[in-house]
Design a protein around this motif. Structure first.
Motif, PDB file in Angstrom:
ATOM      1  N   UNK A 178      88.295  47.790  73.083  1.00 31.56           N
ATOM      2  CA  UNK A 178      87.710  48.309  71.855  1.00 31.56           C
ATOM      3  C   UNK A 178      86.897  47.220  71.181  1.00 31.56           C
ATOM      4  N   UNK A 179      85.906  47.546  70.398  1.00 29.59           N
ATOM      5  CA  UNK A 179      85.116  46.553  69.709  1.00 29.59           C
ATOM      6  C   UNK A 179      85.968  45.804  68.697  1.00 29.59           C
ATOM      7  N   UNK A 180      85.621  44.560  68.467  1.00 30.78           N
ATOM      8  CA  UNK A 180      86.459  43.698  67.660  1.00 30.78           C
ATOM      9  C   UNK A 180      86.125  43.819  66.171  1.00 30.78           C
ATOM     10  N   UNK A 181      84.904  44.108  65.778  1.00 32.78           N
ATOM     11  CA  UNK A 181      84.562  44.130  64.358  1.00 32.78           C
ATOM     12  C   UNK A 181      84.318  45.574  63.897  1.00 32.78           C
ATOM     13  N   UNK A 182      84.231  45.753  62.553  1.00 33.19           N
ATOM     14  CA  UNK A 182      83.969  47.087  61.995  1.00 33.19           C
ATOM     15  C   UNK A 182      82.563  47.571  62.351  1.00 33.19           C
ATOM     16  N   UNK A 183      81.595  46.668  62.377  1.00 25.13           N
ATOM     17  CA  UNK A 183      80.222  47.016  62.748  1.00 25.13           C
ATOM     18  C   UNK A 183      80.184  47.539  64.157  1.00 25.13           C
ATOM     19  N   UNK A 188      79.811  51.946  67.997  1.00 22.74           N
ATOM     20  CA  UNK A 188      80.408  52.665  69.114  1.00 22.74           C
ATOM     21  C   UNK A 188      80.613  54.114  68.737  1.00 22.74           C
ATOM     22  N   UNK A 189      80.984  54.386  67.503  1.00 24.06           N
ATOM     23  CA  UNK A 189      81.204  55.770  67.074  1.00 24.06           C
ATOM     24  C   UNK A 189      79.878  56.533  67.037  1.00 24.06           C
ATOM     25  N   UNK A 190      78.906  55.898  66.509  1.00 19.24           N
ATOM     26  CA  UNK A 190      77.602  56.554  66.447  1.00 19.24           C
ATOM     27  C   UNK A 190      77.028  56.784  67.820  1.00 19.24           C
ATOM     28  N   UNK A 191      77.213  55.843  68.696  1.00 19.11           N
ATOM     29  CA  UNK A 191      76.733  55.979  70.054  1.00 19.11           C
ATOM     30  C   UNK A 191      77.456  57.107  70.729  1.00 19.11           C
TER      31      UNK A 191
END
Length: 195
Positions: A178-183, A188-191
């Protein structure tokens, strides 16, 4: 050792008794010799006067008989003194030999006792050092157990601290890819929405 002292005292008394017997024996030997000399003297007078003075010769012969009776008594006493001396000398010599053996045995017993005491001291020292070694090893084991317990407690406390701070969640997400930062998470969610 008390028995040895008593035996030595008895031997001293026996030596004194033997000295007294020897003194009496010497006196008796002298009496026997004196009586024999008188018997010879009066026998010679009796023979010499047998022809010329019969009464004097008979008187000398009677004196010889009287002296022979004394000689028999004195010789009997001399024989008893000699026998007593021989018996006492043999007994004293045997007692002295037994005393020497007894003293040697006492020396052996003392030496054996000293060796056994030394062996006991060495054995106790060895046993004591083994006990000390065992005690030291037991103490070391207890220390190592306490250290392991403390390390486990520290690791558990660190895990709890990570869980409470959210770092545990980030670590699990990173592990799951999973990605490490909120950005990164938003990207990832938008993608994912665009798909």
């Amino acid at each position: 050792e008390q028995e040895i002292r008593e035996v030595k005292e008895s031997l001293r008394k026996s030596d004194h008794s033997r000295t007294q017997i020897l003194a009496k024996k010497k006196l008796s030997e002298k009496k026997v010799a004196d009586i024999n000399a008188q018997i010879t003297k009066y026998s010679d007078h009796a023979r010499a006067n047998a022809e010329s003075n019969r009464d004097l010769a008979i008187e000398c012969a009677n004196k010889v008989q009287e002296l022979q009776a004394q000689l028999a008594t004195e010789q009997s006493m001399l024989d008893q003194y000699s026998k007593s001396d021989q018996t006492l000398a043999a007994n004293v010599n045997k007692a002295k030999a037994n005393l020497r053996r007894l003293e040697q045995q006492v020396d052996i017993v003392k030496a054996t006792d000293s060796v056994q005491k030394a062996q006991t001291a060495v054995s106790q020292s060895y046993t004591g050092s083994n006990n000390k070694m065992r005690t030291a090893l037991d103490s070391l084991d207890r220390i190592q157990e306490k250290q392991a317990q403390k390390s486990a407690e520290l690791e558990a406390a660190e895990e709890l601290a990570h869980a409470e701070s959210g770092a545990d969640l980030d670590a699990r997400l990173n592990a799951a890819g999973a990605p490490a930062s909120g950005e990164d998470a938003l990207a990832a969610l938008l993608a994912g929405d665009k798909k």
